[in-house]
Design a protein around this motif. Structure first.
Motif, mmCIF file in Angstrom:
data_model
loop_
_atom_site.group_PDB
_atom_site.id
_atom_site.type_symbol
_atom_site.label_atom_id
_atom_site.label_comp_id
_atom_site.label_asym_id
_atom_site.label_seq_id
_atom_site.Cartn_x
_atom_site.Cartn_y
_atom_site.Cartn_z
ATOM 1 N N UNK A 168 -12.115 13.536 17.778
ATOM 2 C CA UNK A 168 -12.703 12.501 18.383
ATOM 3 C C UNK A 168 -13.064 12.697 19.944
ATOM 4 N N UNK B 65 -0.197 5.719 14.564
ATOM 5 C CA UNK B 65 -1.541 5.626 14.727
ATOM 6 C C UNK B 65 -2.130 4.322 13.966
ATOM 7 N N UNK C 299 -1.872 5.071 5.175
ATOM 8 C CA UNK C 299 -2.029 3.896 4.509
ATOM 9 C C UNK C 299 -3.463 3.644 4.852
ATOM 10 N N UNK C 300 -4.234 3.611 3.564
ATOM 11 C CA UNK C 300 -5.705 3.579 3.759
ATOM 12 C C UNK C 300 -6.093 2.088 3.457
ATOM 13 N N UNK C 301 -7.333 1.788 4.070
ATOM 14 C CA UNK C 301 -8.121 0.525 3.290
ATOM 15 C C UNK C 301 -7.315 -0.634 3.333
ATOM 16 N N UNK C 302 -6.641 -0.983 4.527
ATOM 17 C CA UNK C 302 -5.871 -2.188 4.633
ATOM 18 C C UNK C 302 -6.877 -3.347 5.207
ATOM 19 N N UNK D 80 -9.454 2.030 12.761
ATOM 20 C CA UNK D 80 -10.537 1.628 11.996
ATOM 21 C C UNK D 80 -10.310 2.424 10.952
ATOM 22 N N UNK D 81 -10.859 2.074 9.611
ATOM 23 C CA UNK D 81 -10.862 2.904 8.499
ATOM 24 C C UNK D 81 -12.022 3.003 7.769
ATOM 25 N N UNK D 82 -13.151 3.633 8.467
ATOM 26 C CA UNK D 82 -14.645 3.827 7.928
ATOM 27 C C UNK D 82 -15.441 2.608 8.172
ATOM 28 N N UNK E 225 -8.115 4.849 18.274
ATOM 29 C CA UNK E 225 -6.994 4.751 17.580
ATOM 30 C C UNK E 225 -5.876 4.440 18.680
ATOM 31 N N UNK F 286 -11.438 -0.710 20.133
ATOM 32 C CA UNK F 286 -12.849 -0.571 20.673
ATOM 33 C C UNK F 286 -13.717 0.328 19.947
ATOM 34 N N UNK F 287 -14.677 -0.374 19.094
ATOM 35 C CA UNK F 287 -15.628 0.573 18.358
ATOM 36 C C UNK F 287 -14.638 1.206 17.314
ATOM 37 N N UNK F 288 -15.336 2.100 16.112
ATOM 38 C CA UNK F 288 -14.672 2.415 15.199
ATOM 39 C C UNK F 288 -13.581 3.465 15.299
ATOM 40 N N UNK F 289 -14.165 4.508 16.288
ATOM 41 C CA UNK F 289 -13.321 5.805 16.230
ATOM 42 C C UNK F 289 -11.901 5.557 17.130
ATOM 43 N N UNK G 37 0.821 -1.201 -0.046
ATOM 44 C CA UNK G 37 -0.090 0.070 -0.043
ATOM 45 C C UNK G 37 0.904 1.015 -0.093
ATOM 46 N N UNK G 38 0.535 2.176 -1.103
ATOM 47 C CA UNK G 38 1.359 3.738 -0.935
ATOM 48 C C UNK G 38 0.636 4.410 -0.083
ATOM 49 N N UNK G 39 1.551 5.214 0.801
ATOM 50 C CA UNK G 39 0.958 6.212 1.694
ATOM 51 C C UNK G 39 0.389 7.529 0.746
ATOM 52 N N UNK G 40 -0.492 7.874 1.498
ATOM 53 C CA UNK G 40 -0.827 9.309 1.089
ATOM 54 C C UNK G 40 -1.176 10.150 2.170
ATOM 55 N N UNK H 262 -17.441 -0.163 10.934
ATOM 56 C CA UNK H 262 -18.359 -0.057 11.984
ATOM 57 C C UNK H 262 -18.221 -1.001 13.310
ATOM 58 N N UNK H 263 -17.108 -1.761 13.266
ATOM 59 C CA UNK H 263 -17.043 -2.690 14.361
ATOM 60 C C UNK H 263 -15.557 -2.292 15.036
ATOM 61 N N UNK I 114 -10.029 13.854 12.819
ATOM 62 C CA UNK I 114 -10.486 12.733 13.193
ATOM 63 C C UNK I 114 -9.365 12.009 14.033
ATOM 64 N N UNK I 115 -8.271 11.926 13.577
ATOM 65 C CA UNK I 115 -7.330 11.193 14.543
ATOM 66 C C UNK I 115 -6.751 12.062 15.700
#
Lengths: 138, 240
Positions: free
Chosen positions: A68, B219, B194-197, B222-224, B154, B149-152, A51-54, B226-227, A63-64
């Motif tokens: 939150x 960090x 790094x997204x959507x792993x 979860x990436x979007x 990190x 613990x839940x989606x938000x 996976x390439x970083x963005x 629900x669990x 969000x991070x």
């Protein structure tokens, strides 16, 4: 699910978001033999996509880091109904396997932890009692 | 002879002026460091610490919150040693306050039931011939993985040993996990993600291509979904 567990959950935890999901959303099924599903990963050599970083968007950074915090403490920031629905979907999609059993147990233990401190030990003992003979017909 | 000596001086001078060579090494964090686990509450009043597969800070707890520390109390989350040189520290990104992760045994039979060990502590157990028992389960040596613990929520990773920078290079996303994101902030204060792993049906080892820089915090979450994010075996490259 036995009457004993129903009693346990309803009296101990059904008012709580996490436990509601356990008790009130379809986990009530006849005892079935556990099915060990394949959960362990492939070996390192067999699958390793890259996976390439963005650069993160401003929204993601927010969000991070800061936003939150709006979630507040524990599960209170998550709309209860949506989580219950999500958990019910999990139960329905995965069936009565060992991982599910453990997830449900974790949910029950967490629910016990949200009880007043003076009630927790008794609730744990009831949970132990439920599992003493297998819990769920194992 | 003079020329030889001069050459020697030149070589020594060049060596002295060369930029300091940076050594790099990589380690894999398995979330099962016995020392790190031993630092957690062995049997907290409310939650049984690591024995129940829950990673919570070790602290004086509030009676009103299952994981909450008494305000101002010293909190100690999880440490894991990298290559015998650097202690990485894992805690919750302060943006949320679930106050714990789940550090589940990889052995699925552990956690099929709930019982008390020979000290009376409440623990996860195995079903053996229809009876729930914790015999033979050593919580300090049981292989683990992480479930947020839940989606938000990190997990935050920092280096608590020295100033060496580091970056993520690989992670195993476990079966059943929501898609995972791994982010880090590099030394230029650039935020990379790094997204959507995704886990795929059997879990997936993701290689995280380098950005060319190292950083000081990672960090994972979860990436979007629900669990929750469920992952293990985080490889980290360290630049000393």
């Amino acid at each position: 699910m036995t009457h004993h567990l129903k009693t346990f959950i309803s009296s101990v935890a059904c008012a709580l978001p996490l436990a509601l999901a356990v008790a009130c959303n379809g986990a009530d099924s006849p005892a079935q033999p556990a099915v060990l599903v394949q959960r362990e990963a492939l070996s390192l050599e067999s699958a390793s996509p890259a996976r390439e970083p963005v650069r993160a968007s401003a929204a993601e950074i927010t969000r991070l880091t800061a936003a939150t915090a709006a979630a507040g403490s524990s599960a209170s920031g998550v709309p209860a109904q949506s989580f219950e629905d999500a958990y019910a979907a999990l139960v329905n999609s995965r069936g009565q396997d060992l991982a599910l059993r453990r997830d449900l147990l974790v949910a029950a233990v967490e629910a016990v932890g949200t009880l007043p401190a003076s009630q927790r030990n008794a609730a744990k003992l009831r949970l132990v009692d439920y599992y003493k003979n297998g819990g769920g017909g194992q | 002879m003079k020329a030889f000596m001069l050459a020697g001086v030149v070589v020594a001078t060049v060596a002295a002026w060369s930029p300091r060579a940076h050594a790099t090494f990589t380690c894999q964090i398995g979330f099962q460091d016995s020392t790190g686990l031993s630092l957690l509450d062995p049997g907290t009043v409310h939650y049984e610490g690591e024995k129940a597969g829950i990673l919570a800070p070790s602290c004086d707890r509030q009676t009103s919150k299952p994981f909450g520390c008494v305000p101002g109390a010293f909190q100690l989350w999880y440490y894991e040693l990298c290559n015998g040189l650097i202690w990485f520290y894992f805690d919750e990104n302060p943006g949320t306050s679930y106050e714990h992760f789940h550090q589940m045994p990889e052995d699925l039979t552990i956690g099929a039931c709930y019982t008390q060990d020979n000290t009376g502590a409440f623990v996860f157990g195995r079903l053996v011939n229809g009876t729930c028992t914790s015999a033979g389960i050593n919580p300090l040596t049981t292989p683990r993985f992480i479930s947020t613990h839940l989606p938000d929520q990190f997990m935050r990773v920092v280096n608590n040993s020295n100033s060496s920078t580091f970056r993520p290079t690989q992670i195993l996303v476990k079966p059943g996990s929501d898609p995972v994101s791994v982010s880090f902030i590099d030394t230029n204060n650039t935020f990379w993600t790094y997204h959507n792993l995704t886990p795929g049906p059997n879990g997936t080892w993701w290689t995280l291509n380098p950005t060319g820089t190292f950083g000081s915090v990672i960090f994972i979450g979860d990436d979007g979904g629900i669990f929750s994010a469920t992952f293990d075996n985080l490889s980290i490259q360290v630049n000393q």
